[in-house]
Design an enzyme around this catalytic site. Structure first.
Site, PDB file in Angstrom:
ATOM      1  N   GLY A   1       7.125  -0.579  -4.059  1.00  0.00           N
ATOM      2  CA  GLY A   1       6.735   0.437  -3.076  1.00  0.00           C
ATOM      3  C   GLY A   1       7.031  -0.015  -1.664  1.00  0.00           C
ATOM      4  O   GLY A   1       6.164   0.037  -0.796  1.00  0.00           O
TER       5      GLY A   1
ATOM      6  N   GLY B   1      19.283  -9.274   0.113  1.00  0.00           N
ATOM      7  CA  GLY B   1      18.374  -8.614  -0.829  1.00  0.00           C
ATOM      8  C   GLY B   1      18.897  -7.259  -1.235  1.00  0.00           C
ATOM      9  O   GLY B   1      20.048  -6.931  -0.976  1.00  0.00           O
TER      10      GLY B   1
ATOM     11  N   ASN C   1       2.451  -3.740  -4.823  1.00  0.00           N
ATOM     12  CA  ASN C   1       1.899  -2.906  -3.747  1.00  0.00           C
ATOM     13  C   ASN C   1       1.929  -1.409  -4.051  1.00  0.00           C
ATOM     14  O   ASN C   1       1.034  -0.688  -3.637  1.00  0.00           O
ATOM     15  CB  ASN C   1       2.692  -3.202  -2.459  1.00  0.00           C
ATOM     16  CG  ASN C   1       2.519  -2.116  -1.436  1.00  0.00           C
ATOM     17  OD1 ASN C   1       1.502  -2.065  -0.742  1.00  0.00           O
ATOM     18  ND2 ASN C   1       3.479  -1.197  -1.340  1.00  0.00           N
TER      19      ASN C   1
ATOM     20  N   SER D   1      -8.274  -2.261  -3.107  1.00  0.00           N
ATOM     21  CA  SER D   1      -8.767  -1.365  -2.050  1.00  0.00           C
ATOM     22  C   SER D   1     -10.244  -1.635  -1.825  1.00  0.00           C
ATOM     23  O   SER D   1     -10.970  -1.990  -2.772  1.00  0.00           O
ATOM     24  CB  SER D   1      -8.586   0.090  -2.498  1.00  0.00           C
ATOM     25  OG  SER D   1      -9.313   0.956  -1.649  1.00  0.00           O
TER      26      SER D   1
ATOM     27  N   TYR E   1      -8.954   5.992  -9.202  1.00  0.00           N
ATOM     28  CA  TYR E   1      -8.381   4.962  -8.312  1.00  0.00           C
ATOM     29  C   TYR E   1      -9.288   3.728  -8.257  1.00  0.00           C
ATOM     30  O   TYR E   1      -8.819   2.583  -8.355  1.00  0.00           O
ATOM     31  CB  TYR E   1      -8.231   5.603  -6.929  1.00  0.00           C
ATOM     32  CG  TYR E   1      -7.590   4.776  -5.852  1.00  0.00           C
ATOM     33  CD1 TYR E   1      -6.211   4.548  -5.829  1.00  0.00           C
ATOM     34  CD2 TYR E   1      -8.351   4.269  -4.802  1.00  0.00           C
ATOM     35  CE1 TYR E   1      -5.627   3.822  -4.796  1.00  0.00           C
ATOM     36  CE2 TYR E   1      -7.773   3.549  -3.770  1.00  0.00           C
ATOM     37  CZ  TYR E   1      -6.403   3.325  -3.777  1.00  0.00           C
ATOM     38  OH  TYR E   1      -5.841   2.600  -2.751  1.00  0.00           O
TER      39      TYR E   1
ATOM     40  N   ALA F   1     -11.530   2.798 -10.466  1.00  0.00           N
ATOM     41  CA  ALA F   1     -11.526   2.112 -11.776  1.00  0.00           C
ATOM     42  C   ALA F   1     -10.273   1.254 -11.904  1.00  0.00           C
ATOM     43  O   ALA F   1     -10.326   0.096 -12.354  1.00  0.00           O
ATOM     44  CB  ALA F   1     -11.583   3.145 -12.902  1.00  0.00           C
ATOM     45  N   ALA F   2      -9.137   1.801 -11.472  1.00  0.00           N
ATOM     46  CA  ALA F   2      -7.873   1.056 -11.580  1.00  0.00           C
ATOM     47  C   ALA F   2      -7.898  -0.189 -10.687  1.00  0.00           C
ATOM     48  O   ALA F   2      -7.539  -1.291 -11.127  1.00  0.00           O
ATOM     49  CB  ALA F   2      -6.700   1.956 -11.190  1.00  0.00           C
TER      50      ALA F   2
ATOM     51  N   THR G   1     -10.286 -11.934  -3.814  1.00  0.00           N
ATOM     52  CA  THR G   1      -9.969 -10.618  -3.246  1.00  0.00           C
ATOM     53  C   THR G   1     -10.281 -10.713  -1.763  1.00  0.00           C
ATOM     54  O   THR G   1     -11.428 -10.912  -1.367  1.00  0.00           O
ATOM     55  CB  THR G   1     -10.818  -9.515  -3.904  1.00  0.00           C
ATOM     56  OG1 THR G   1     -10.458  -9.426  -5.285  1.00  0.00           O
ATOM     57  CG2 THR G   1     -10.577  -8.168  -3.223  1.00  0.00           C
TER      58      THR G   1
HETATM   59  P1  NAP Z   1       2.127   4.936   0.917  1.00  0.00           P
HETATM   60  O1  NAP Z   1       2.381   4.856   2.372  1.00  0.00           O
HETATM   61  O2  NAP Z   1       1.802   6.262   0.322  1.00  0.00           O
HETATM   62  O3  NAP Z   1       3.405   4.289   0.166  1.00  0.00           O
HETATM   63  C1  NAP Z   1       3.361   4.191  -1.226  1.00  0.00           C
HETATM   64  C2  NAP Z   1       4.536   3.383  -1.729  1.00  0.00           C
HETATM   65  O4  NAP Z   1       4.405   3.283  -3.158  1.00  0.00           O
HETATM   66  C3  NAP Z   1       5.884   4.043  -1.442  1.00  0.00           C
HETATM   67  O5  NAP Z   1       6.850   3.061  -1.236  1.00  0.00           O
HETATM   68  C4  NAP Z   1       6.148   4.804  -2.735  1.00  0.00           C
HETATM   69  O6  NAP Z   1       7.531   4.987  -3.021  1.00  0.00           O
HETATM   70  C5  NAP Z   1       5.536   3.896  -3.781  1.00  0.00           C
HETATM   71  N1  NAP Z   1       5.130   4.648  -4.969  1.00  0.00           N
HETATM   72  C6  NAP Z   1       4.334   5.739  -5.030  1.00  0.00           C
HETATM   73  N2  NAP Z   1       4.217   6.163  -6.295  1.00  0.00           N
HETATM   74  C7  NAP Z   1       4.968   5.327  -7.048  1.00  0.00           C
HETATM   75  C8  NAP Z   1       5.278   5.263  -8.430  1.00  0.00           C
HETATM   76  N3  NAP Z   1       4.816   6.154  -9.319  1.00  0.00           N
HETATM   77  N4  NAP Z   1       6.071   4.258  -8.859  1.00  0.00           N
HETATM   78  C9  NAP Z   1       6.568   3.346  -7.988  1.00  0.00           C
HETATM   79  N5  NAP Z   1       6.337   3.374  -6.667  1.00  0.00           N
HETATM   80  C10 NAP Z   1       5.538   4.354  -6.208  1.00  0.00           C
HETATM   81  O7  NAP Z   1       0.920   3.988   0.458  1.00  0.00           O
HETATM   82  P2  NAP Z   1       0.220   2.754   1.233  1.00  0.00           P
HETATM   83  O8  NAP Z   1      -0.894   3.321   2.009  1.00  0.00           O
HETATM   84  O9  NAP Z   1       1.244   1.936   1.873  1.00  0.00           O
HETATM   85  O10 NAP Z   1      -0.432   1.965  -0.013  1.00  0.00           O
HETATM   86  C11 NAP Z   1       0.125   0.769  -0.519  1.00  0.00           C
HETATM   87  C12 NAP Z   1      -0.899   0.106  -1.419  1.00  0.00           C
HETATM   88  O11 NAP Z   1      -2.069  -0.180  -0.669  1.00  0.00           O
HETATM   89  C13 NAP Z   1      -1.347   0.964  -2.602  1.00  0.00           C
HETATM   90  O12 NAP Z   1      -1.531   0.168  -3.741  1.00  0.00           O
HETATM   91  C14 NAP Z   1      -2.663   1.541  -2.125  1.00  0.00           C
HETATM   92  O13 NAP Z   1      -3.500   1.877  -3.204  1.00  0.00           O
HETATM   93  C15 NAP Z   1      -3.207   0.367  -1.312  1.00  0.00           C
HETATM   94  N6  NAP Z   1      -4.196   0.754  -0.316  1.00  0.00           N
HETATM   95  C16 NAP Z   1      -3.866   1.549   0.741  1.00  0.00           C
HETATM   96  C17 NAP Z   1      -4.842   1.908   1.675  1.00  0.00           C
HETATM   97  C18 NAP Z   1      -4.578   2.766   2.876  1.00  0.00           C
HETATM   98  O14 NAP Z   1      -5.526   3.091   3.611  1.00  0.00           O
HETATM   99  N7  NAP Z   1      -3.361   3.137   3.171  1.00  0.00           N
HETATM  100  C19 NAP Z   1      -6.156   1.454   1.487  1.00  0.00           C
HETATM  101  C20 NAP Z   1      -6.450   0.649   0.400  1.00  0.00           C
HETATM  102  C21 NAP Z   1      -5.461   0.305  -0.491  1.00  0.00           C
HETATM  103  P3  NAP Z   1       8.337   6.329  -2.548  1.00  0.00           P
HETATM  104  O15 NAP Z   1       8.579   6.186  -1.062  1.00  0.00           O
HETATM  105  O16 NAP Z   1       9.569   6.281  -3.334  1.00  0.00           O
HETATM  106  O17 NAP Z   1       7.449   7.486  -2.868  1.00  0.00           O
END
Ligand code: NAP
Length: 245
Positions: free
Chosen positions: A11, A55, A88, A140, A153, A155-156, A236
Site C-alpha cells: 500500500g 526499486g 501497511n 490502529s 477493523y 477485530a482485525a 505495539t
Molecule cells: P490510505 O491513504 O487509504 O491508503 C491505503 C493504501 O493501501 C493504498 O496504497 C491502497 O492502494 C492500499 N490498499 C487498499 N486496499 C488494498 C487492498 N485490498 N490490497 C492491497 N492494497 C490495498 O490509508 P492510510 O491511512 O495510509 O492507512 C495505512 C495503514 O494505516 C492501514 O493499515 C490503516 O489501517 C492504518 N491506519 C491508518 C490510520 C489513519 O488515520 N489514516 C489510523 C490507524 C491505522 P491503492 O492506492 O491502490 O488503492
C-alpha cells in the site's frame, strides 16, 4: 544500517505507505512498493525516480488470493526477498454492528489479518536463513480503544497485534523483530472522508489538538527498522498525539 537492504511496503501508493516509501527513498535501499492499480504503480515509480532510488512497484490486491499468488511468483522470479517488510496496506468498511454485512466483516479481516499471515509466511524463510529481518505491521489506536462502526477493523487489528507478539517470540532467536505501529487519526484518504465537524470534535479531544501526519508515522517506522531499535520486538508502538495513553 550500512549494507543495502530490500524493503517491501504494501500500500505504498497513498497515505502512510507512500510516506514510508519516501522516507526510505533517502536511504541506500532497494525499494518495492505495492498498489492495487496501474495508477498507484505510477505514483510509486515517480517516488523512486525523483529520489534516484532503485526499486519497483508491483500490483497487489490483498483481498484476492490469485493476486497474492501472482505477487509471490513475481517476487520469487525476481529474487526479491525483503529484509524489511512493512505490512501497511489497508482499508475500512465501517458499519454499525447490527448492520454489518458478512462481506464487510470478511473483506476487512481478509485484507488486514489473513493477508498479513500469508505475506509473512511466504517471506520469512529467507529472513530466517539470513538471521535478519525487520517486520512492521500497521495496527490502529482503535484496536486498543474500540471504535463504534469498526467491529471488523478493530477485530482485525487486534488480531494483527496478537499475532505479532507471538511471531516475536517464535523468531526472536533468529534476529527477526516484529513490531506493530498503531496510529491514531492521521491525515490520509482514510480519514479525509470523515465529516468535518466530527474531525474537529476528535481533534479537540487529542492532547496535541490535531491529526497526525503520514510523515510522522513513517519516521517512527524507519526508526523501528534501524539498528538503533535492534532490541525492540513484540511491541505495539502508539503514535496518536496522546489520544490513547
Ligand atoms: P490510505 O491513504 O487509504 O491508503 C491505503 C493504501 O493501501 C493504498 O496504497 C491502497 O492502494 C492500499 N490498499 C487498499 N486496499 C488494498 C487492498 N485490498 N490490497 C492491497 N492494497 C490495498 O490509508 P492510510 O491511512 O495510509 O492507512 C495505512 C495503514 O494505516 C492501514 O493499515 C490503516 O489501517 C492504518 N491506519 C491508518 C490510520 C489513519 O488515520 N489514516 C489510523 C490507524 C491505522 P491503492 O492506492 O491502490 O488503492
Amino acid at each position: 544500517m550500512s549494507a543495502q537492504k530490500k524493503v517491501l511496503v504494501t500500500g505504498a501508493s497513498r497515505g502512510i505507505g507512500k510516506a514510508i516509501l519516501k522516507t526510505f527513498a533517502n536511504e541506500e535501499h532497494y525499494l518495492v512498493g505495492t498498489a492495487t492499480s496501474a495508477e498507484g504503480l505510477k505514483t510509486i515509480e515517480e517516488i523512486l525516480t525523483s529520489s534516484n532510488s532503485s526499486g519497483e512497484g508491483i500490483v497487489l490486491d490483498l483481498n484476492d488470493d490469485a493476486s497474492l499468488d501472482e505477487f509471490f511468483t513475481v517476487l520469487k522470479d525476481k529474487d526479491i526477498y525483503p529484509d524489511i517488510l512493512v505490512n501497511n496496506a489497508g482499508f475500512t468498511r465501517d458499519n454499525i454492528f447490527l448492520r454489518m454485512k458478512d462481506d464487510e466483516w470478511s473483506d476487512v479481516l481478509n485484507v488486514h489479518l489473513n493477508a498479513q499471515f500469508k505475506i509473512i509466511k511466504n517471506l520469512i524463510k529467507p529472513m530466517l536463513k539470513n538471521k535478519y529481518g525487520r517486520i512492521i505491521n500497521l495496527s490502529s489506536a482503535a484496536a486498543a480503544i474500540g471504535n463504534k462502526g469498526q467491529a471488523n477493523y478493530v477485530a482485525a487489528k487486534s488480531g494483527v497485534e496478537a499475532m505479532s507478539r507471538t511471531l516475536a517470540r517464535e523468531f526472536g532467536q533468529k534476529n527477526i523483530t516484529i513490531n506493530c505501529v498503531a496510529p491514531g487519526f492521521i491525515e490520509t484518504d482514510m480519514t479525509d472522508s470523515l465529516d468535518e465537524e466530527y474531525k474537529r470534535g476528535i481533534a479537540s479531544q487529542i492532547p496535541l489538538q490535531r491529526f497526525g501526519k503520514a510523515d510522522e508515522v513513517a519516521e517512527l517506522i524507519k526508526f523501528l527498522t534501524s539498528s538503533e531499535a535492534d532490541y525492540i520486538t513484540g511491541q505495539t508502538i502508539h503514535i496518536n498525539g496522546g489520544l490513547f495513553m
